[in-house]
Design a protein around this motif. Structure first.
Motif, PDB file in Angstrom:
ATOM      1  N   VAL A  90      -1.016 -36.391 -17.414  1.00 27.29           N
ATOM      2  CA  VAL A  90      -2.378 -35.876 -17.285  1.00 27.29           C
ATOM      3  C   VAL A  90      -3.179 -36.321 -18.497  1.00 27.29           C
ATOM      4  CG1 VAL A  90      -3.834 -33.813 -17.187  1.00 27.29           C
ATOM      5  CG2 VAL A  90      -1.665 -33.867 -15.938  1.00 27.29           C
ATOM      6  N   LEU A  91      -4.380 -36.845 -18.247  1.00 26.50           N
ATOM      7  CA  LEU A  91      -5.310 -37.198 -19.324  1.00 26.50           C
ATOM      8  C   LEU A  91      -6.534 -36.311 -19.171  1.00 26.50           C
ATOM      9  CD1 LEU A  91      -3.497 -39.820 -19.148  1.00 26.50           C
ATOM     10  CD2 LEU A  91      -5.475 -41.047 -20.012  1.00 26.50           C
ATOM     11  N   ALA A  92      -6.581 -35.229 -19.934  1.00 29.28           N
ATOM     12  CA  ALA A  92      -7.672 -34.266 -19.840  1.00 29.28           C
ATOM     13  C   ALA A  92      -8.803 -34.679 -20.774  1.00 29.28           C
ATOM     14  CB  ALA A  92      -7.173 -32.874 -20.190  1.00 29.28           C
ATOM     15  N   PRO A  93     -10.036 -34.815 -20.279  1.00 30.44           N
ATOM     16  CA  PRO A  93     -11.124 -35.334 -21.108  1.00 30.44           C
ATOM     17  C   PRO A  93     -11.680 -34.342 -22.111  1.00 30.44           C
ATOM     18  CG  PRO A  93     -11.935 -34.780 -18.929  1.00 30.44           C
ATOM     19  CD  PRO A  93     -10.447 -34.577 -18.890  1.00 30.44           C
ATOM     20  N   ASP A  94     -11.402 -33.050 -21.959  1.00 37.31           N
ATOM     21  CA  ASP A  94     -11.981 -32.059 -22.862  1.00 37.31           C
ATOM     22  C   ASP A  94     -10.876 -31.132 -23.345  1.00 37.31           C
ATOM     23  OD1 ASP A  94     -13.417 -30.260 -24.266  1.00 37.31           O
ATOM     24  OD2 ASP A  94     -14.600 -29.493 -22.597  1.00 37.31           O
ATOM     25  N   ALA A  95     -10.458 -31.322 -24.593  1.00 34.55           N
ATOM     26  CA  ALA A  95      -9.327 -30.558 -25.124  1.00 34.55           C
ATOM     27  C   ALA A  95      -9.590 -29.056 -25.095  1.00 34.55           C
ATOM     28  CB  ALA A  95      -9.020 -31.010 -26.550  1.00 34.55           C
ATOM     29  N   SER A  96     -10.825 -28.656 -25.360  1.00 35.52           N
ATOM     30  CA  SER A  96     -11.124 -27.229 -25.444  1.00 35.52           C
ATOM     31  C   SER A  96     -10.971 -26.545 -24.094  1.00 35.52           C
ATOM     32  CB  SER A  96     -12.550 -27.025 -25.972  1.00 35.52           C
ATOM     33  OG  SER A  96     -13.499 -27.604 -25.092  1.00 35.52           O
ATOM     34  N   GLY A 136       6.572 -30.425 -14.384  1.00 32.45           N
ATOM     35  CA  GLY A 136       7.169 -31.756 -14.336  1.00 32.45           C
ATOM     36  C   GLY A 136       6.379 -32.855 -15.006  1.00 32.45           C
ATOM     37  N   ALA A 137       5.206 -32.546 -15.539  1.00 34.01           N
ATOM     38  CA  ALA A 137       4.428 -33.576 -16.237  1.00 34.01           C
ATOM     39  C   ALA A 137       5.159 -33.994 -17.511  1.00 34.01           C
ATOM     40  CB  ALA A 137       3.033 -33.049 -16.585  1.00 34.01           C
ATOM     41  N   LYS A 138       5.412 -35.275 -17.645  1.00 32.29           N
ATOM     42  CA  LYS A 138       6.149 -35.778 -18.803  1.00 32.29           C
ATOM     43  C   LYS A 138       5.221 -36.103 -19.972  1.00 32.29           C
ATOM     44  CE  LYS A 138       9.873 -37.747 -16.011  1.00 32.29           C
ATOM     45  NZ  LYS A 138      10.910 -36.832 -16.526  1.00 32.29           N
ATOM     46  N   ALA A 139       3.948 -36.283 -19.696  1.00 33.02           N
ATOM     47  CA  ALA A 139       3.005 -36.632 -20.759  1.00 33.02           C
ATOM     48  C   ALA A 139       1.684 -35.923 -20.502  1.00 33.02           C
ATOM     49  CB  ALA A 139       2.790 -38.143 -20.804  1.00 33.02           C
ATOM     50  N   VAL A 140       1.197 -35.200 -21.493  1.00 35.49           N
ATOM     51  CA  VAL A 140      -0.113 -34.553 -21.419  1.00 35.49           C
ATOM     52  C   VAL A 140      -0.940 -35.040 -22.600  1.00 35.49           C
ATOM     53  CG1 VAL A 140      -1.386 -32.378 -21.375  1.00 35.49           C
ATOM     54  CG2 VAL A 140       0.880 -32.525 -20.294  1.00 35.49           C
ATOM     55  N   PHE A 141      -2.087 -35.626 -22.305  1.00 32.72           N
ATOM     56  CA  PHE A 141      -2.989 -36.140 -23.330  1.00 32.72           C
ATOM     57  C   PHE A 141      -4.318 -35.420 -23.232  1.00 32.72           C
ATOM     58  CE2 PHE A 141      -0.036 -39.593 -22.783  1.00 32.72           C
ATOM     59  CZ  PHE A 141       0.065 -40.202 -24.030  1.00 32.72           C
ATOM     60  N   THR A 142      -4.961 -35.225 -24.368  1.00 34.50           N
ATOM     61  CA  THR A 142      -6.330 -34.732 -24.395  1.00 34.50           C
ATOM     62  C   THR A 142      -7.211 -35.769 -25.074  1.00 34.50           C
ATOM     63  OG1 THR A 142      -5.954 -33.564 -26.491  1.00 34.50           O
ATOM     64  CG2 THR A 142      -5.627 -32.316 -24.449  1.00 34.50           C
ATOM     65  N   LEU A 143      -8.421 -35.936 -24.527  1.00 41.95           N
ATOM     66  CA  LEU A 143      -9.403 -36.844 -25.111  1.00 41.95           C
ATOM     67  C   LEU A 143     -10.588 -36.018 -25.555  1.00 41.95           C
ATOM     68  CD1 LEU A 143      -7.877 -38.625 -22.777  1.00 41.95           C
ATOM     69  CD2 LEU A 143      -9.728 -40.228 -23.196  1.00 41.95           C
ATOM     70  N   GLY A 144     -10.887 -36.047 -26.840  1.00 37.05           N
ATOM     71  CA  GLY A 144     -12.012 -35.273 -27.330  1.00 37.05           C
ATOM     72  C   GLY A 144     -11.940 -35.065 -28.826  1.00 37.05           C
ATOM     73  N   LEU A 161      -5.843 -37.737 -28.294  1.00 30.13           N
ATOM     74  CA  LEU A 161      -6.636 -38.940 -28.511  1.00 30.13           C
ATOM     75  C   LEU A 161      -7.969 -38.460 -29.059  1.00 30.13           C
ATOM     76  CD1 LEU A 161      -5.800 -40.667 -25.101  1.00 30.13           C
ATOM     77  CD2 LEU A 161      -4.717 -41.074 -27.315  1.00 30.13           C
ATOM     78  N   LEU A 162      -8.066 -38.418 -30.380  1.00 30.26           N
ATOM     79  CA  LEU A 162      -9.224 -37.817 -31.034  1.00 30.26           C
ATOM     80  C   LEU A 162     -10.425 -38.753 -31.004  1.00 30.26           C
ATOM     81  CD1 LEU A 162      -7.717 -36.045 -34.175  1.00 30.26           C
ATOM     82  CD2 LEU A 162      -8.302 -35.060 -31.956  1.00 30.26           C
TER      83      LEU A 162
END
Length: 344
Positions: A133-139, A153-161, A171-172
């Protein structure tokens, strides 16, 4: 009169992997290895071509749900869509990322969360069983949401923000760098009374607030004598720009950071209509380095934002998926530098 009953054309059966195997002259296992890009089994290039040619001829595509059941997870990368328009720069970035992920055999799915945030949004995303999952808003996600995704089951969770979330790879994108670059540019050219455009459109706060904060922090940190920052509200319309330009001389600013190139172009046109010289009376700078800004007269100065390539980010996602136990990492992915042109 002889009655001829209506005859419906025979419905074609859905092609299966067995059909592909028969046409290609290989086993079903080989078809699975080829079409699923399995790297653990070596398949000759001629055999791979025969399988792909047979699949195209029959119109066969693998069943994603069945493949997920066999593997225990999907190859789906979920990208929740923001309710805020991202603009050309970020749209191009996300398009490149999707293309690069598809080249690594991931299926990218954009998901409209319809106002859901935190754990509620995470539960809705988890129902699809994405591998990443690549979530665009960490907050909007939060640590509990990350836990929900990982347990599903998600092996990778990323936040963009601009923020990071416990348990997720970050991903700051620190927008303060954009305002900082604009402030240093103005101060180096002797501009002291700096205006900062604040868009009135709802939802843009997450973008303009860090930029204005970076502008103000930098001016204060330099201790430049007489340097000030004044926030100026501007709606995205010619009427709003004209109203602001009409009282410009009373504001006493000699430079303005206009949030982005679109607001900068809107304001610069209104200032020129009011007889205010750019850059003589007021220097103007935007951000995002849009092509249209180079066609104006004077040409628009801008803060160019540097983002990582879609390919490098896709490879990072793939690496984390393959090693889900790795400690969450923080990647600073936004750079900013000024492109000096005639408007400043």
């Amino acid at each position: 009169m002889v009655h001829i009953p209506n005859q419906q054309p025979a419905q074609r059966s859905v092609p299966t992997s067995a059909d592909v195997a028969r046409l290609a002259g290989v086993s079903r296992a080989t078809v699975s290895y080829v079409l699923n890009n399995t790297s653990a089994v070596r398949i000759s290039e001629p055999t791979r071509r025969r399988v792909h040619d047979a699949a195209r001829e029959l119109g066969y595509v693998p069943h994603a749900a069945a493949r997920s059941l066999r593997a225990g997870h999907s190859r789906m990368v979920l990208m929740p869509t923001s309710e805020i328009p991202m603009g050309l720069l970020f749209s191009t970035f996300f398009n490149e990322l999707q293309w690069a992920l598809s080249r690594l055999d991931y299926t990218v799915v954009q998901y409209a969360s319809l106002g859901m945030t935190g754990e509620d949004a995470a539960r809705a995303w988890a129902e699809l069983r994405p591998v990443a999952v690549l979530a665009p808003d960490a907050s909007a996600l939060g640590p509990r949401g990350v836990t929900v995704l990982k347990r599903s089951g998600a092996k990778a969770v990323f936040t963009l923000g601009p923020q990071r979330v416990e348990g997720a790879h970050a991903l700051l994108m620190d927008g303060r760098r954009v305002g900082r670059a604009a402030a240093l540019h103005f101060l180096a050219r002797g501009r002291r009374r700096i205006g900062a455009i604040v868009p009135t459109e709802a939802g843009l706060e997450m973008f303009w607030q860090p930029r204005v904060a970076g502008l103000r922090e930098t001016v204060e940190a330099t201790g430049t004598h007489g340097a000030t920052v004044t926030e100026l509200s501007l709606g995205y319309s010619e009427e709003s720009a004209a109203r602001l330009a009409a009282r410009w001389r009373d504001l006493g600013v000699d430079a303005v950071f206009a949030y982005n190139d679109e607001y900068a172009m809107l304001l610069m046109r209104a200032l020129q209509d009011e007889g205010i010289d750019v850059p003589g009376d007021t220097a103007v700078i935007g951000s995002d380095d849009l092509m249209l800004g180079r066609l104006l007269r004077p040409r628009l100065s801008t803060v160019r934002i540097d983002l990582p390539s879609g390919r490098s980010l896709a490879e990072l996602v793939d690496r984390v998926v393959r090693d889900p136990g790795a400690e969450p990492e923080v990647h600073d992915v936004l750079g900013a530098d000024v492109v000096h042109r005639e408007s400043s």
